[in-house]
Design a protein around this motif. Sequence first.
Motif, short mmCIF file in Angstrom:
data_model
loop_
_atom_site.label_atom_id
_atom_site.label_comp_id
_atom_site.label_asym_id
_atom_site.label_seq_id
_atom_site.Cartn_x
_atom_site.Cartn_y
_atom_site.Cartn_z
N LYS B 42 7.85 -6.10 -39.64
CA LYS B 42 9.03 -5.35 -40.09
C LYS B 42 9.76 -4.69 -38.94
O LYS B 42 10.98 -4.81 -38.78
N SER B 43 9.00 -3.95 -38.12
CA SER B 43 9.64 -3.23 -37.01
C SER B 43 10.27 -4.21 -36.03
O SER B 43 11.39 -4.01 -35.57
N THR B 44 9.54 -5.26 -35.75
CA THR B 44 10.06 -6.25 -34.81
C THR B 44 11.39 -6.80 -35.29
O THR B 44 12.36 -6.88 -34.54
N MET B 170 16.48 2.34 -39.59
CA MET B 170 15.49 3.42 -39.66
C MET B 170 14.10 2.81 -39.77
O MET B 170 13.82 2.04 -40.68
N ASP B 171 13.25 3.18 -38.82
CA ASP B 171 11.89 2.62 -38.84
C ASP B 171 10.90 3.68 -39.34
O ASP B 171 10.49 4.55 -38.59
N GLU B 172 10.57 3.58 -40.60
CA GLU B 172 9.68 4.57 -41.23
C GLU B 172 10.06 6.00 -40.84
O GLU B 172 9.25 6.74 -40.30
N PRO B 173 11.30 6.39 -41.15
CA PRO B 173 11.80 7.68 -40.63
C PRO B 173 11.10 8.89 -41.23
O PRO B 173 11.22 9.98 -40.69
MG LIG Z 1 6.27 -0.82 -37.74
#
Ligand SMILES: [Mg+2]
Lengths: 292, 250
Positions: B42-44, B170-173
């Motif tokens: 996901k983050s990638t 937004m990455d797991e904000p």
């Molecule tokens: Mg991640």
Amino acid sequence: MKKSTERLIEGGLAFSGLVTVLTTLAIIYVLLSESWGFFQEVSLFSFLTDVEWTPLFTNKHYGILPLLSGTILTTLIALLTALPFGITISVYLSEYAPKGFRKSIKPALETLAAVPTVVYGFFALTVVTPFLQSFIPGLSTFNALSAGIVMGIMIIPLISSLSEDALQAVPKSLREASFGMGATRFQTAFKVVVPAASSGILVSIILGISRAIGETMVVAIAAGQQPTLTFDPRDAVETITAYIVQVSLGDVQHGSLEYKTIFAAGISLFVFTFLLNNISYRLKKKYQEQYE
Amino acid sequence: MKLIEADDVNVYYGDNHVLKDISLSIKENTVTAFIGPSGCGKSTFLRTLNRMNDYIDTFRLEGKIEIDGKNIYGKKVKVEELRQKVGMVFQKPNPFPKSIFENVAYGLKIQGSNDKDLIADRVEKSLKQAALWGEVKDILNKSALSLSGGQQQRLCIARTLAVKPSIILMDEPASALDPISTAKIEELIFELKTKYTIVIVTHNMQQAARISERTAFFYLGNLVEYDKTSEIFTNPKHKQTENYITGRFG
Ligand SMILES: [Mg+2]
Ligand SMILES: Nc1ncnc2c1ncn2[C@@H]1O[C@H](COP(=O)(O)OP(=O)(O)O)[C@@H](O)[C@H]1O
């Protein structure tokens, strides 16, 4: 069996620790007692205000100011030389250079710091001074400028290596935040990373200053041995350390007042560097707190 | 209108193939959630959208990602301009060790703006948009590090808004925040979506359900299912999706 070796190791460690502490205490004791003798004969007031330092002449003066000015002048020149290069190198290594390059260049930098200082001293006298003389009129053969510049070159590895550590300690997340808003590498380095590492960089600078103040060989060889109260970098000067070497190598009589000047000069140096190290320690603590 | 369009995207870290043939498109002014177990990419994927992975030596991307009809991995693209348009908020609040004001002003200043009034105005507006103005308007010169975690994260959102992006990643904000702060962030996202396109990674399924219109479920580097959020949560087409959202996961 295991217990006794362990006890032996423990004892050895405690002993080494004790030796270090005792040595330091002994140094302080000797410094204090010998300079005590000095201050019996020369008042602290004239020591701090007399503008001449001529303990070895017939017309004797015991003012520390010329030695202090010589020390400050050469240190300042060293700093002005080392800072731009040291900081640039550290920023380059930390923020631009590929990781592999950084890993191989840092030991090389640190080796540079291990070159004997005598070598630097002759480099100053036989290479840098003639070069500077070719375009600076009135530059004496022995001068503060050349010695200061070479001392600066000498402390570049120290400053760049420690500053680089400080820059590396800045969390990656801050760089990401900056890049994420459209900042370039340059902006990120100088507007975010360097300010965030500023107290660590300051510590490296102060250690560099301490190193320059304590440096003996370069100034003894290239700056001349003339205690003059001057801030003209073209003049010959003498630093506290150079004076100590000069007298220690000469044939002053043990226990004489001339002999005791070494300790008076020594204790001035001690107070000076002690203050600096203290400041650096405080800064370091503050900087560690910032990220914990 | 389609704003983001990914076409057969493959990503590798060295030999590690972490994203496999990802194709998806995201419409303007929507909230899209990326869900899936940890390590699924996901983050990638999120970070390919503003080229934040560029700094990783081993990173390699194949395929095409278009934003506003332009290939963002094209040769002529300036990443700095791309990132002004595609802002990012990170998992852990990461304010600069500067004052609250300077944090929000940073984006404008690096663009070369030195119009004091304009900067002050934009700082105020951004802080208001991020629902933080009331709490900080009297302490703008205090260090951002003195704020609470939740406030810091809203500050990071304000900082991003100040650059006027059209997309916010937004990455797991909210994953590092307490429930009250989390609720505030969610509320904020809800308000922001009228003006911005938001892509949010979350591993909190309820959060995805609450705030997003569309949800993408990633699993082991594959985009398993991408649909309206209501569909994903009430009527998943794939067994893996169903297992994940019902919590029956190995
Ligand atoms: Mg991640
Ligand atoms: N900087 C990196 N270098 C190498 N591999 C990475 C890096 N970042 C992530 N990965 C790998 O890529 C995969 C996907 O990671 P990530 O995108 O962070 O997943 P998620 O955000 O879904 O938890 C994982 O296998 C992870 O180990």
